[in-house]
Design an enzyme around this catalytic site. Sequence first.
Site, PDB file in Angstrom:
ATOM      1  N   PRO A  10       0.786  -1.230   0.000  1.00 39.86           N
ATOM      2  CA  PRO A  10       0.000   0.000   0.000  1.00 39.86           C
ATOM      3  C   PRO A  10       0.823   1.289   0.000  1.00 39.86           C
ATOM      4  O   PRO A  10       1.876   1.362   0.623  1.00 39.86           O
ATOM      5  CB  PRO A  10      -0.823  -0.106   1.294  1.00 39.86           C
ATOM      6  CG  PRO A  10      -0.147  -1.132   2.121  1.00 39.86           C
ATOM      7  CD  PRO A  10       0.513  -2.075   1.167  1.00 39.86           C
ATOM      8  N   ASN A  11       0.302   2.247  -0.734  1.00 42.27           N
ATOM      9  CA  ASN A  11       0.824   3.615  -0.828  1.00 42.27           C
ATOM     10  C   ASN A  11       2.102   3.746  -1.647  1.00 42.27           C
ATOM     11  O   ASN A  11       2.564   4.857  -1.896  1.00 42.27           O
ATOM     12  CB  ASN A  11       1.021   4.235   0.571  1.00 42.27           C
ATOM     13  CG  ASN A  11      -0.268   4.286   1.352  1.00 42.27           C
ATOM     14  OD1 ASN A  11      -1.272   4.774   0.834  1.00 42.27           O
ATOM     15  ND2 ASN A  11      -0.292   3.759   2.560  1.00 42.27           N
ATOM     16  N   ARG A  18       5.064  11.289  -2.485  1.00 45.35           N
ATOM     17  CA  ARG A  18       4.793  10.963  -1.077  1.00 45.35           C
ATOM     18  C   ARG A  18       6.061  11.119  -0.235  1.00 45.35           C
ATOM     19  O   ARG A  18       7.059  10.438  -0.491  1.00 45.35           O
ATOM     20  CB  ARG A  18       4.333   9.508  -1.036  1.00 45.35           C
ATOM     21  CG  ARG A  18       4.218   8.910   0.321  1.00 45.35           C
ATOM     22  CD  ARG A  18       4.069   7.392   0.251  1.00 45.35           C
ATOM     23  NE  ARG A  18       3.893   6.881   1.599  1.00 45.35           N
ATOM     24  CZ  ARG A  18       4.193   5.650   1.974  1.00 45.35           C
ATOM     25  NH1 ARG A  18       4.693   4.785   1.102  1.00 45.35           N
ATOM     26  NH2 ARG A  18       4.017   5.285   3.209  1.00 45.35           N
ATOM     27  N   TYR A  23      11.292   9.018   1.061  1.00 41.72           N
ATOM     28  CA  TYR A  23      11.230   7.967   0.036  1.00 41.72           C
ATOM     29  C   TYR A  23      11.862   8.350  -1.306  1.00 41.72           C
ATOM     30  O   TYR A  23      11.937   7.517  -2.205  1.00 41.72           O
ATOM     31  CB  TYR A  23       9.772   7.537  -0.179  1.00 41.72           C
ATOM     32  CG  TYR A  23       9.136   6.966   1.074  1.00 41.72           C
ATOM     33  CD1 TYR A  23       9.671   5.833   1.684  1.00 41.72           C
ATOM     34  CD2 TYR A  23       8.016   7.559   1.654  1.00 41.72           C
ATOM     35  CE1 TYR A  23       9.110   5.309   2.836  1.00 41.72           C
ATOM     36  CE2 TYR A  23       7.441   7.041   2.807  1.00 41.72           C
ATOM     37  CZ  TYR A  23       7.994   5.916   3.389  1.00 41.72           C
ATOM     38  OH  TYR A  23       7.435   5.396   4.531  1.00 41.72           O
ATOM     39  N   ASN A  74       8.110  -5.442  -0.854  1.00 41.73           N
ATOM     40  CA  ASN A  74       8.051  -4.268   0.020  1.00 41.73           C
ATOM     41  C   ASN A  74       6.598  -4.198   0.487  1.00 41.73           C
ATOM     42  O   ASN A  74       5.734  -3.711  -0.237  1.00 41.73           O
ATOM     43  CB  ASN A  74       8.437  -2.998  -0.742  1.00 41.73           C
ATOM     44  CG  ASN A  74       8.427  -1.787   0.187  1.00 41.73           C
ATOM     45  OD1 ASN A  74       7.907  -1.847   1.303  1.00 41.73           O
ATOM     46  ND2 ASN A  74       8.984  -0.676  -0.269  1.00 41.73           N
ATOM     47  N   ALA A  77       3.195  -0.555   4.894  1.00 42.71           N
ATOM     48  CA  ALA A  77       2.779  -0.592   6.304  1.00 42.71           C
ATOM     49  C   ALA A  77       2.332  -1.982   6.756  1.00 42.71           C
ATOM     50  O   ALA A  77       2.364  -2.279   7.958  1.00 42.71           O
ATOM     51  CB  ALA A  77       1.673   0.432   6.547  1.00 42.71           C
ATOM     52  N   HIS A  80       4.295  -4.202   9.308  1.00 45.16           N
ATOM     53  CA  HIS A  80       4.292  -4.068  10.766  1.00 45.16           C
ATOM     54  C   HIS A  80       3.130  -4.795  11.448  1.00 45.16           C
ATOM     55  O   HIS A  80       3.135  -4.925  12.657  1.00 45.16           O
ATOM     56  CB  HIS A  80       4.298  -2.580  11.140  1.00 45.16           C
ATOM     57  CG  HIS A  80       5.289  -1.791  10.320  1.00 45.16           C
ATOM     58  ND1 HIS A  80       6.638  -2.063  10.350  1.00 45.16           N
ATOM     59  CD2 HIS A  80       5.134  -0.789   9.406  1.00 45.16           C
ATOM     60  CE1 HIS A  80       7.273  -1.243   9.514  1.00 45.16           C
ATOM     61  NE2 HIS A  80       6.378  -0.464   8.921  1.00 45.16           N
ATOM     62  N   ASP A  87       1.733 -15.318   7.045  1.00 47.95           N
ATOM     63  CA  ASP A  87       1.316 -16.715   6.916  1.00 47.95           C
ATOM     64  C   ASP A  87       1.346 -17.181   5.460  1.00 47.95           C
ATOM     65  O   ASP A  87       1.694 -18.331   5.177  1.00 47.95           O
ATOM     66  CB  ASP A  87      -0.090 -16.913   7.495  1.00 47.95           C
ATOM     67  CG  ASP A  87      -0.106 -16.900   9.026  1.00 47.95           C
ATOM     68  OD1 ASP A  87       0.991 -16.892   9.633  1.00 47.95           O
ATOM     69  OD2 ASP A  87      -1.208 -16.890   9.607  1.00 47.95           O
ATOM     70  N   GLU A  98      12.447  -9.409   2.130  1.00 45.94           N
ATOM     71  CA  GLU A  98      11.669  -8.207   2.480  1.00 45.94           C
ATOM     72  C   GLU A  98      12.545  -6.981   2.244  1.00 45.94           C
ATOM     73  O   GLU A  98      13.712  -6.960   2.643  1.00 45.94           O
ATOM     74  CB  GLU A  98      11.254  -8.273   3.956  1.00 45.94           C
ATOM     75  CG  GLU A  98      10.434  -7.048   4.369  1.00 45.94           C
ATOM     76  CD  GLU A  98      10.034  -7.101   5.842  1.00 45.94           C
ATOM     77  OE1 GLU A  98       9.303  -8.016   6.226  1.00 45.94           O
ATOM     78  OE2 GLU A  98      10.478  -6.204   6.591  1.00 45.94           O
ATOM     79  N   HIS A 100      12.781  -2.476   2.034  1.00 42.78           N
ATOM     80  CA  HIS A 100      12.239  -1.148   2.342  1.00 42.78           C
ATOM     81  C   HIS A 100      13.133  -0.092   1.741  1.00 42.78           C
ATOM     82  O   HIS A 100      14.364  -0.225   1.754  1.00 42.78           O
ATOM     83  CB  HIS A 100      12.141  -0.938   3.853  1.00 42.78           C
ATOM     84  CG  HIS A 100      11.261  -1.956   4.505  1.00 42.78           C
ATOM     85  ND1 HIS A 100       9.893  -1.908   4.403  1.00 42.78           N
ATOM     86  CD2 HIS A 100      11.552  -3.080   5.188  1.00 42.78           C
ATOM     87  CE1 HIS A 100       9.381  -2.959   5.031  1.00 42.78           C
ATOM     88  NE2 HIS A 100      10.366  -3.688   5.512  1.00 42.78           N
ATOM     89  N   SER A 102      13.221   3.061   2.967  1.00 38.07           N
ATOM     90  CA  SER A 102      13.780   3.757   4.130  1.00 38.07           C
ATOM     91  C   SER A 102      14.388   2.742   5.098  1.00 38.07           C
ATOM     92  O   SER A 102      14.111   1.547   5.005  1.00 38.07           O
ATOM     93  CB  SER A 102      12.669   4.549   4.836  1.00 38.07           C
ATOM     94  OG  SER A 102      11.681   3.663   5.341  1.00 38.07           O
ATOM     95  N   ARG A 107      13.515   4.921  12.248  1.00 40.99           N
ATOM     96  CA  ARG A 107      12.355   5.808  12.221  1.00 40.99           C
ATOM     97  C   ARG A 107      11.505   5.589  13.485  1.00 40.99           C
ATOM     98  O   ARG A 107      12.045   5.284  14.531  1.00 40.99           O
ATOM     99  CB  ARG A 107      11.570   5.564  10.927  1.00 40.99           C
ATOM    100  CG  ARG A 107      12.418   5.827   9.681  1.00 40.99           C
ATOM    101  CD  ARG A 107      11.650   5.542   8.408  1.00 40.99           C
ATOM    102  NE  ARG A 107      10.449   6.397   8.308  1.00 40.99           N
ATOM    103  CZ  ARG A 107       9.452   6.150   7.445  1.00 40.99           C
ATOM    104  NH1 ARG A 107       9.531   5.107   6.622  1.00 40.99           N
ATOM    105  NH2 ARG A 107       8.396   6.944   7.410  1.00 40.99           N
ATOM    106  N   ARG A 111       7.925   1.024  13.360  1.00 40.41           N
ATOM    107  CA  ARG A 111       8.412   0.555  12.055  1.00 40.41           C
ATOM    108  C   ARG A 111       9.559  -0.445  12.179  1.00 40.41           C
ATOM    109  O   ARG A 111       9.883  -1.151  11.232  1.00 40.41           O
ATOM    110  CB  ARG A 111       8.865   1.733  11.187  1.00 40.41           C
ATOM    111  CG  ARG A 111       7.723   2.606  10.757  1.00 40.41           C
ATOM    112  CD  ARG A 111       8.158   3.619   9.717  1.00 40.41           C
ATOM    113  NE  ARG A 111       7.250   4.747   9.709  1.00 40.41           N
ATOM    114  CZ  ARG A 111       6.093   4.790   9.040  1.00 40.41           C
ATOM    115  NH1 ARG A 111       5.710   3.772   8.281  1.00 40.41           N
ATOM    116  NH2 ARG A 111       5.317   5.843   9.107  1.00 40.41           N
TER     117      ARG A 111
HETATM  118  C1  DQA Z   1       8.286   1.284   3.686  1.00 39.11           C
HETATM  119  C2  DQA Z   1       8.391   1.490   5.205  1.00 39.11           C
HETATM  120  C3  DQA Z   1       7.053   1.288   5.885  1.00 39.11           C
HETATM  121  O1  DQA Z   1       7.171   1.514   7.282  1.00 39.11           O
HETATM  122  C4  DQA Z   1       6.028   2.263   5.331  1.00 39.11           C
HETATM  123  O2  DQA Z   1       4.768   2.017   5.891  1.00 39.11           O
HETATM  124  C5  DQA Z   1       5.972   2.254   3.835  1.00 39.11           C
HETATM  125  C6  DQA Z   1       7.215   2.176   3.086  1.00 39.11           C
HETATM  126  C7  DQA Z   1       9.618   1.587   2.966  1.00 39.11           C
HETATM  127  O3  DQA Z   1       9.767   1.144   1.817  1.00 39.11           O
HETATM  128  O4  DQA Z   1      10.479   2.289   3.504  1.00 39.11           O
HETATM  129  O5  DQA Z   1       4.905   2.368   3.238  1.00 39.11           O
HETATM  130  O6  DQA Z   1       7.963  -0.081   3.443  1.00 39.11           O
END
Ligand code: DQA
Length: 142
Positions: A10-11, A18, A23, A74, A77, A80, A87, A98, A100, A102, A107, A111
Amino acid sequence: MKKVLVMNGPNLNLLGMREKNIYGSETLGDIEQKVKAEAEMLNIEIEFMQSNHEGELIDRIHDARGKFDVIIINPGAYTHYSIAIRDAVKAVEIPTIEIHLSNVHAREEFRSKSVIAPVCVGQISGFGSGSYVVALHAATLI
Ligand code: DQA
């Protein structure tokens, strides 16, 4: 040829506008191009996707069985708190990395906890879009 599914949660579709200070200014499309170019050099076949929906991400993880050798995710959110994605990763037994953009450990405290990382081969965090590139290289090692 190794097949890798690159998943974005998401996002991440809003990258480029953003929280640029965190980012960066590259869009998800820019990152996709970068990842595809690197994959070509590494002789890896990739599929790149993004979804804002937990269930869709889970369905794609299930569908990856027998089709992909490695998943790079990635989870945004969902990292977390999505036990359901954790699962799914555990269930399909596809080696997963996994990532990220950032450094999630530098942070807010919430996170630094990932419920998904423990069922992954490892976590790459803090290299901006470079995290995707590093993960592709890591995918060649597993
Ligand atoms: C993220 C880090 C997450 O905490 C955050 O919710 C994101 C982006 C990252 O790529 O740094 O949406 O996954």
